[in-house]
Design an enzyme around this catalytic site. Structure first.
Site, short mmCIF file in Angstrom:
data_model
loop_
_atom_site.label_atom_id
_atom_site.label_comp_id
_atom_site.label_asym_id
_atom_site.label_seq_id
_atom_site.Cartn_x
_atom_site.Cartn_y
_atom_site.Cartn_z
N ASP A 16 -25.98 -21.03 27.39
CA ASP A 16 -24.75 -21.42 28.02
C ASP A 16 -24.21 -19.99 28.32
O ASP A 16 -24.86 -19.02 29.10
CB ASP A 16 -23.94 -22.08 26.97
N HIS A 59 -25.39 -19.00 31.65
CA HIS A 59 -24.60 -19.44 32.42
C HIS A 59 -23.52 -18.44 33.01
O HIS A 59 -22.60 -18.92 33.63
CB HIS A 59 -23.69 -20.61 32.04
#
Length: 479
Positions: free
Chosen positions: A285, A308
């Site tokens: 993430d 991310h």
């Protein structure tokens, strides 16, 4: 100091001997006795504390940039100040529940100035969800040289424990969390819960509850130093700072697999004066995520990816106000990531995002290298609304490298009603990693200045200011 330490060891040893004489086998099960420090129903430590004096605060406009800032290290302390968890009954075989020994060592060390809680090398310690509470004497150090880990997966997690957090450090001032060891999260079984994204039958996502523990949480604390540790495979966020003031993070290695869900590397919210330096983060993430209520944050010499990217937000969810200001990211590398540097806000929020500098960032095969997304939504049924978080004074300078051609390298999707203003672009050069550019950079209601020509050209960025910019004043945050 030596007398205090010996008294603590003697008393603890007597208590452990007494408890073992009652139930010899009890220590070898993955379970935990009821302790006053924890609340099995809620993750908020405020509900379980008796003494609640406020920690001392550092100046709110000072970003820690020197290892001597904030929490003082006790690496050079006299041996009399070392509280080895083995002396308090810890076994360190990777299966015995060593929680009671860690709590006992913490209680004794908390009373001694410049104390060191030592988790020795060449051993693996398993402890259950625990809140290490202050206030403590200044200069406390939690030194992990071995391996520290929680129970393995949801089935082994004690039912009486909160499944939203594992290690919590609460109401502390001038503390250091360091060592040459590893914090192992045992997250694999949590990631495979059917309520996790695409983990259900045929790649579906089943409805939850889907709570998973944040690995390390610092809450309502000040003047913190976190340095040198390897942190890996968290069930959810690896490290979270909430309601803190004055944080120095340096030389961390944070890792989990690329597809591990919701495993943000470092998350901060309602936290001011933060420095994150010289760290390598690879996870499933956001590499670093900055939530509402943060200001004066400096990120430098950080390598992210796969991840991310570095994200501000998401902000403004459920019509909330979000205020984030004075954020600097420089001398960073982002590689093989879904995003580079991202600002994401929900429709219907309020507040402001202002005073950002993204400077000297190398992109390597990154989708959405530069992105402002004011239409962030976790489902497909979010609707446009008239209010929005006001995004202004954002500078992108010396951002170069390669992008994944599945998405435009630059994407400014600003609110219909509240434009993004004063975006500055300088020395931005982004080339396809493979293939050719499919789409040009995208802009919607974005205003700013190109100080140099960008590659690819961003002709969609509008000059000057929108006529309706005055209406955005009501969305800014009070200082």
């Amino acid at each position: 100091m030596e007398i205090l330490r010996l008294l603590c060891v003697i008393i603890t040893s007597m208590l452990l001997f007494y408890s073992q004489s009652i139930n010899v086998e009890g220590r070898h099960h993955i379970s935990k006795k009821q302790k006053s420090q924890s609340d099995s129903n809620a993750p908020n430590p405020v509900d379980v504390r008796v003494n609640e004096p406020s920690p001392a605060s550092s100046p709110s406009n000072v970003v820690p940039s020197d290892p001597s800032y904030g929490g003082g290290s006790a690496l050079n302390s006299d041996d009399n100040c070392i509280f080895d968890v083995m002396e308090y009954g810890a076994v360190g075989d990777g299966s015995t529940d060593d929680t009671d020994a860690f709590v006992a060592a913490w209680k004794c060390a908390c009373q001694a100035e410049s104390a060191v809680i030592l988790v020795p090398a060449d051993r693996t310690f398993m402890i259950t969800s625990t809140i290490f509470s202050g206030p403590c004497k200044p200069g406390l150090e939690f030194r992990v040289n071995g391996v520290l880990m929680p129970p393995e997966g949801p089935e082994c997690w004690p039912k009486e424990d909160s499944n939203k957090q594992w290690l919590v450090f609460y109401r502390l001032d001038n503390m250091t969390f360091t060592g040459t060891g590893t914090i192992e999260g045992n997250g694999e079984k949590w990631w495979e819960l059917p309520c996790k994204p695409h983990r259900g039958p045929n790649g579906s996502t089943l409805h939850g509850p889907c709570d998973s523990p944040t690995m390390i949480r610092f809450f309502m604390s000040s003047n913190l130093v976190v340095r040198g540790l390897r942190i890996q495979n968290s069930p959810m966020f690896h490290m979270k700072f909430d309601g803190c003031e004055g944080v120095l993070i340096d030389q961390l290695s944070i890792s989990s697999p690329k597809l591990s869900p919701n495993t943000d590397g470092i998350h901060i919210e309602n936290t001011n004066s933060v420095g994150i330096y010289n760290s390598v983060i690879a996870n499933g993430d956001d590499c670093i995520s900055i939530g509402p209520g943060c200001s004066n944050v400096e990120i430098e010499a950080v390598t992210c990816g796969p991840s991310h990217g570095i994200s501000i937000g998401s902000l403004g969810v459920h019509h909330s106000q979000a205020c984030v200001s004075n954020i600097t990211v420089r001398n960073a590398i982002i590689r093989d990531s879904d995003n580079g540097v991202r600002i994401k806000t929900w429709q219907g929020g309020s507040g402001s995002v202002t005073g950002f500098l993204f400077d000297t960032i190398q992109m390597e095969n990154v989708r959405n290298c530069i992105i402002i997304d004011q239409y962030y939504c976790m489902t497909k049924d979010c609707r446009n609304e008239t209010s929005a978080v006001y995004v202004r004074d954002i500078s992108y300078r010396n951002i170069k490298g390669t992008y994944d051609v599945r998405s435009p390298p630059i994407h400014f999707a600003c609110s219909d009603t509240i434009a993004c203003t004063n975006i500055t672009m300088s020395e931005v050069e982004l080339l396809p990693h493979e293939g050719e550019l499919v789409d040009d950079p995208f802009c919607w209601n974005a205003y700013g200045t190109q100080q140099t020509l960008t590659i690819p050209p961003i002709d969609c960025l509008q000059d000057g200011m929108p006529q309706s910019v005055g209406e955005a004043v009501e969305y800014t945050c009070s200082t």
